[in-house]
Scaffold this motif. Structure first.
Motif, PDB file in Angstrom:
ATOM      1  N   VAL A 111      -3.470  -8.365  -6.296  1.00 23.70           N
ATOM      2  CA  VAL A 111      -2.867  -8.230  -4.972  1.00 23.70           C
ATOM      3  C   VAL A 111      -3.664  -7.302  -4.055  1.00 23.70           C
ATOM      4  O   VAL A 111      -3.136  -6.776  -3.085  1.00 23.70           O
ATOM      5  CB  VAL A 111      -1.395  -7.760  -5.084  1.00 23.70           C
ATOM      6  CG1 VAL A 111      -0.520  -8.828  -5.680  1.00 23.70           C
ATOM      7  CG2 VAL A 111      -1.288  -6.463  -5.874  1.00 23.70           C
ATOM      8  N   GLU A 112      -4.968  -7.138  -4.357  1.00 20.24           N
ATOM      9  CA  GLU A 112      -5.800  -6.272  -3.526  1.00 20.24           C
ATOM     10  C   GLU A 112      -5.863  -6.757  -2.085  1.00 20.24           C
ATOM     11  O   GLU A 112      -5.757  -5.959  -1.151  1.00 20.24           O
ATOM     12  CB  GLU A 112      -7.224  -6.170  -4.075  1.00 20.24           C
ATOM     13  CG  GLU A 112      -7.334  -5.559  -5.442  1.00 20.24           C
ATOM     14  CD  GLU A 112      -7.310  -6.591  -6.572  1.00 20.24           C
ATOM     15  OE1 GLU A 112      -7.851  -6.292  -7.642  1.00 20.24           O
ATOM     16  OE2 GLU A 112      -6.752  -7.691  -6.375  1.00 20.24           O
ATOM     17  N   MET A 113      -6.046  -8.056  -1.900  1.00 15.44           N
ATOM     18  CA  MET A 113      -6.175  -8.587  -0.543  1.00 15.44           C
ATOM     19  C   MET A 113      -4.868  -8.439   0.228  1.00 15.44           C
ATOM     20  O   MET A 113      -4.882  -8.187   1.439  1.00 15.44           O
ATOM     21  CB  MET A 113      -6.631 -10.046  -0.562  1.00 15.44           C
ATOM     22  CG  MET A 113      -8.054 -10.227  -1.064  1.00 15.44           C
ATOM     23  SD  MET A 113      -9.268  -9.152  -0.248  1.00 15.44           S
ATOM     24  CE  MET A 113      -9.095  -9.647   1.458  1.00 15.44           C
ATOM     25  N   GLU A 114      -3.750  -8.557  -0.458  1.00 17.14           N
ATOM     26  CA  GLU A 114      -2.454  -8.382   0.196  1.00 17.14           C
ATOM     27  C   GLU A 114      -2.274  -6.937   0.658  1.00 17.14           C
ATOM     28  O   GLU A 114      -1.807  -6.689   1.771  1.00 17.14           O
ATOM     29  CB  GLU A 114      -1.332  -8.812  -0.755  1.00 17.14           C
ATOM     30  CG  GLU A 114      -1.215 -10.315  -0.945  1.00 17.14           C
ATOM     31  CD  GLU A 114      -2.342 -10.957  -1.759  1.00 17.14           C
ATOM     32  OE1 GLU A 114      -2.486 -12.184  -1.698  1.00 17.14           O
ATOM     33  OE2 GLU A 114      -3.097 -10.236  -2.461  1.00 17.14           O
ATOM     34  N   ALA A 115      -2.665  -5.989  -0.189  1.00 17.44           N
ATOM     35  CA  ALA A 115      -2.557  -4.573   0.191  1.00 17.44           C
ATOM     36  C   ALA A 115      -3.489  -4.249   1.353  1.00 17.44           C
ATOM     37  O   ALA A 115      -3.109  -3.541   2.296  1.00 17.44           O
ATOM     38  CB  ALA A 115      -2.860  -3.677  -1.016  1.00 17.44           C
ATOM     39  N   LEU A 116      -4.718  -4.760   1.292  1.00 22.53           N
ATOM     40  CA  LEU A 116      -5.678  -4.523   2.382  1.00 22.53           C
ATOM     41  C   LEU A 116      -5.215  -5.169   3.690  1.00 22.53           C
ATOM     42  O   LEU A 116      -5.353  -4.586   4.768  1.00 22.53           O
ATOM     43  CB  LEU A 116      -7.058  -5.041   1.991  1.00 22.53           C
ATOM     44  CG  LEU A 116      -7.797  -4.195   0.958  1.00 22.53           C
ATOM     45  CD1 LEU A 116      -8.899  -5.004   0.290  1.00 22.53           C
ATOM     46  CD2 LEU A 116      -8.357  -2.941   1.608  1.00 22.53           C
ATOM     47  N   THR A 117      -4.658  -6.365   3.594  1.00 16.94           N
ATOM     48  CA  THR A 117      -4.159  -7.054   4.788  1.00 16.94           C
ATOM     49  C   THR A 117      -2.982  -6.300   5.388  1.00 16.94           C
ATOM     50  O   THR A 117      -2.899  -6.135   6.611  1.00 16.94           O
ATOM     51  CB  THR A 117      -3.775  -8.504   4.449  1.00 16.94           C
ATOM     52  OG1 THR A 117      -4.936  -9.188   3.959  1.00 16.94           O
ATOM     53  CG2 THR A 117      -3.240  -9.247   5.657  1.00 16.94           C
ATOM     54  N   ALA A 118      -2.084  -5.818   4.548  1.00 15.52           N
ATOM     55  CA  ALA A 118      -0.932  -5.052   5.038  1.00 15.52           C
ATOM     56  C   ALA A 118      -1.381  -3.807   5.799  1.00 15.52           C
ATOM     57  O   ALA A 118      -0.906  -3.538   6.910  1.00 15.52           O
ATOM     58  CB  ALA A 118      -0.028  -4.654   3.864  1.00 15.52           C
ATOM     59  N   ALA A 119      -2.315  -3.056   5.217  1.00 12.34           N
ATOM     60  CA  ALA A 119      -2.801  -1.838   5.880  1.00 12.34           C
ATOM     61  C   ALA A 119      -3.516  -2.171   7.184  1.00 12.34           C
ATOM     62  O   ALA A 119      -3.316  -1.487   8.200  1.00 12.34           O
ATOM     63  CB  ALA A 119      -3.729  -1.062   4.940  1.00 12.34           C
ATOM     64  N   SER A 120      -4.320  -3.215   7.171  1.00  9.72           N
ATOM     65  CA  SER A 120      -5.077  -3.616   8.372  1.00  9.72           C
ATOM     66  C   SER A 120      -4.163  -4.039   9.508  1.00  9.72           C
ATOM     67  O   SER A 120      -4.336  -3.600  10.653  1.00  9.72           O
ATOM     68  CB  SER A 120      -6.028  -4.774   8.031  1.00  9.72           C
ATOM     69  OG  SER A 120      -6.941  -4.407   7.040  1.00  9.72           O
ATOM     70  N   VAL A 121      -3.210  -4.890   9.208  1.00 11.43           N
ATOM     71  CA  VAL A 121      -2.325  -5.400  10.266  1.00 11.43           C
ATOM     72  C   VAL A 121      -1.386  -4.305  10.770  1.00 11.43           C
ATOM     73  O   VAL A 121      -1.100  -4.238  11.969  1.00 11.43           O
ATOM     74  CB  VAL A 121      -1.567  -6.658   9.795  1.00 11.43           C
ATOM     75  CG1 VAL A 121      -0.482  -7.059  10.782  1.00 11.43           C
ATOM     76  CG2 VAL A 121      -2.559  -7.811   9.594  1.00 11.43           C
ATOM     77  N   ALA A 122      -0.953  -3.427   9.897  1.00 13.35           N
ATOM     78  CA  ALA A 122      -0.144  -2.294  10.367  1.00 13.35           C
ATOM     79  C   ALA A 122      -0.954  -1.446  11.345  1.00 13.35           C
ATOM     80  O   ALA A 122      -0.450  -1.030  12.393  1.00 13.35           O
ATOM     81  CB  ALA A 122       0.339  -1.457   9.181  1.00 13.35           C
TER      82      ALA A 122
END
Length: 159
Positions: A111-122
């Protein structure tokens, strides 16, 4: 050095087949750092932003983004996330906001990409909500902080 898993024997990009992988608990944490003027951070912290609660909106945006990562990143698998958490921390001394995300599931892929996407979009949402008062906000360091689970094991950034 490890080989790229999203490249097939012909050198073409492809989606990795995870059907033979074992399920395990997988978790990843990521961060993004947002640099701004003291006045902008003060507006956020005082709740005076005319668009509303910046941190609450960014938190929801990050959660939604994690759930849609497979729609945004072409070779990502659709995942049934069991937990997505997004937290924002203000550092008034350095005039920064730090976003930290956590994603977890029991599954066959990380789930690395999901965590990175969450931080980026926030982080992008903080920018969007504050651009009327400061257009030169800088979204800096976006990185994976930690991942657990799967064959590659545990990774944690040395701080």
């Amino acid at each position: 050095m490890a080989k790229l898993t999203h490249i097939n024997s012909k050198g073409e990009a492809h989606m990795v087949d995870v059907s033979s992988k074992d399920e395990s608990i997988r978790e990843a944490r990521a961060e993004a750092v947002i640099h701004m003027k003291p006045e902008t951070l003060s507006i956020i912290m005082s709740g005076q932003n005319h668009k509303g609660d910046v941190f609450a909106t960014a938190r929801i945006a990050g959660i939604q983004a994690a759930k849609k990562t497979w729609d945004l990143i072409p070779l990502c698998h659709p995942l049934l996330l069991s937990k997505v958490e997004v937290n924002l921390y203000a550092d008034e001394k350095s005039h920064q906001v730090r976003v930290e995300s956590l994603c977890r599931l029991s599954g066959k892929t990380g789930v690395e990409m999901e965590a990175l996407t969450a931080a980026s979009v926030a982080a992008l949402t903080v920018y969007d909500m504050c651009k009327a008062v400061q257009k030169d906000i800088v979204i800096g360091q976006i990185r994976l902080l930690e991942k657990q689970g799967g064959k590659s094991g545990h990774f944690k950034v040395e701080i």
